[in-house]
Motif scaffolding. Sequence first.
Motif, mmCIF file in Angstrom:
data_model
loop_
_atom_site.group_PDB
_atom_site.id
_atom_site.type_symbol
_atom_site.label_atom_id
_atom_site.label_comp_id
_atom_site.label_asym_id
_atom_site.label_seq_id
_atom_site.Cartn_x
_atom_site.Cartn_y
_atom_site.Cartn_z
ATOM 1 N N LEU A 264 21.036 24.849 64.800
ATOM 2 C CA LEU A 264 20.256 23.917 63.985
ATOM 3 C C LEU A 264 19.858 22.704 64.826
ATOM 4 O O LEU A 264 20.643 22.216 65.648
ATOM 5 N N PHE B 8 24.606 28.498 63.261
ATOM 6 C CA PHE B 8 24.820 27.152 62.718
ATOM 7 C C PHE B 8 24.617 26.085 63.790
ATOM 8 O O PHE B 8 23.960 25.064 63.561
ATOM 9 N N THR B 9 25.168 26.333 64.975
ATOM 10 C CA THR B 9 25.036 25.340 66.050
ATOM 11 C C THR B 9 23.648 25.344 66.681
ATOM 12 O O THR B 9 23.355 24.510 67.542
ATOM 13 N N TRP C 291 27.569 33.987 63.355
ATOM 14 C CA TRP C 291 26.972 32.952 62.499
ATOM 15 C C TRP C 291 27.222 31.556 63.053
ATOM 16 O O TRP C 291 26.413 30.646 62.849
ATOM 17 N N ILE C 292 28.332 31.384 63.770
ATOM 18 C CA ILE C 292 28.636 30.074 64.362
ATOM 19 C C ILE C 292 27.511 29.637 65.292
ATOM 20 O O ILE C 292 27.094 28.471 65.290
ATOM 21 N N TRP D 281 19.528 30.257 62.322
ATOM 22 C CA TRP D 281 20.504 30.048 61.245
ATOM 23 C C TRP D 281 20.210 30.971 60.060
ATOM 24 O O TRP D 281 21.118 31.582 59.492
ATOM 25 N N THR D 282 18.931 31.096 59.708
ATOM 26 C CA THR D 282 18.555 31.957 58.580
ATOM 27 C C THR D 282 18.871 33.419 58.881
ATOM 28 O O THR D 282 19.448 34.131 58.048
ATOM 29 N N THR E 98 22.631 34.018 58.840
ATOM 30 C CA THR E 98 23.166 33.966 57.475
ATOM 31 C C THR E 98 22.852 35.249 56.717
ATOM 32 O O THR E 98 23.709 35.799 56.012
ATOM 33 N N TRP F 65 16.152 26.880 63.034
ATOM 34 C CA TRP F 65 16.196 27.279 61.630
ATOM 35 C C TRP F 65 16.061 28.789 61.457
ATOM 36 O O TRP F 65 16.687 29.375 60.565
#
Length: 359
Positions: free
Chosen positions: A246, A243-244, A239-240, A143-144, A147, A140
């Motif tokens: 997570l 995301f992956t 960013w990919i 991802w944060t 982003t 997390w």
Amino acid sequence: MATSAAVEDSEYRWHYNLEATLFSHSHNNAFPSRLGQFLHPTRATLALKDRTRDEEFLWKSRDHRKNRHVKYTPKQDRSRRGKNPLVGIGHMTRLEYWNVSWWVATTFTLGSIIWVVNGFYSFLPFVDTSFGTSISGIGWSAWTGATIFEVGSILGVLEAWNRGETASFGWGIRHALGYENIIQPNGNGVDSIALGSEGKEGNLKDRHKWIWFPSDPKYWHELGFLAAFTQFWAATIFWISGFTALPSIQDSITTRKGVLDGVFWTPQVVGGTGFIISSSLLLLETQRRWYLPNPESLGWQIGIWNFIGAIGFTLCGALGYAAQASTKAAYQSSLSTFWGGWAFLIGSVLQWYESVNSV
């Protein structure tokens, strides 16, 4: 003949409006002549047309883009010039919501803090077994952080597109020199001494509509835009991996090495490489020659710390390919995220300082 052609081309590449009392000369950038002719100047000397006065001022593209020639905050008329570092640090408590450069800097600072947290989650279990590996915390926070970096990169592109069309030095120097007119993009002059309700900067800031998607090709010749554009795509690819990272996705791909390498580690390597290119362009923007570092420049210091951070993030992905097979590789991969995040944080805080202090 070659020198003359280069000078003429340099004059052609200068595309900013100037106040009626000024002319520009000595345009240059850090690159050799052939490549340098493709790019707009990153510095120039502005001088008074009045030959009885010998004042000259050094214009820099980074200072221009970062709104560092704005001497006073709009409407409040508070000075933005830090007389010393402590005063400059105090300016960092201001909320310069009108300044896109402030938004860029604070966004990257927040994102860097998240990446430092991610570094602790990733690296501490290797140095202290009492800290268990938290897949949720790592995922997390990654991802944060990714982003927020993406948002900051978008703001960076908007900053480059909306850097203003008039080369200026702010109200303080204009008033001291007795400037009377400023050339607006539409060619009309305005009285720079008749200060309106907008404050000391008032009418001096060239007015133009906010640019979202320009079609003017001139931006492709500006180092600042090229760096921001590269950073945007680097952050998008990076960013990919966020995301992956997570937890639910990591659980499903951890045992499938080919998929893990393709959608998790590779975007880190490609995105990190893009960050290296972007920070290199920003370093070159502040240098007089491509081979001469400029550590006395605040912009150069920001660039070098971002460059170090980019190397760390790239190494994290590159070493990650072997992380499942080698404990040493896993250790170094997590360590690279740790020190890379700290380097980005230092660079971002310096950029925050830069964004709220005029030159």
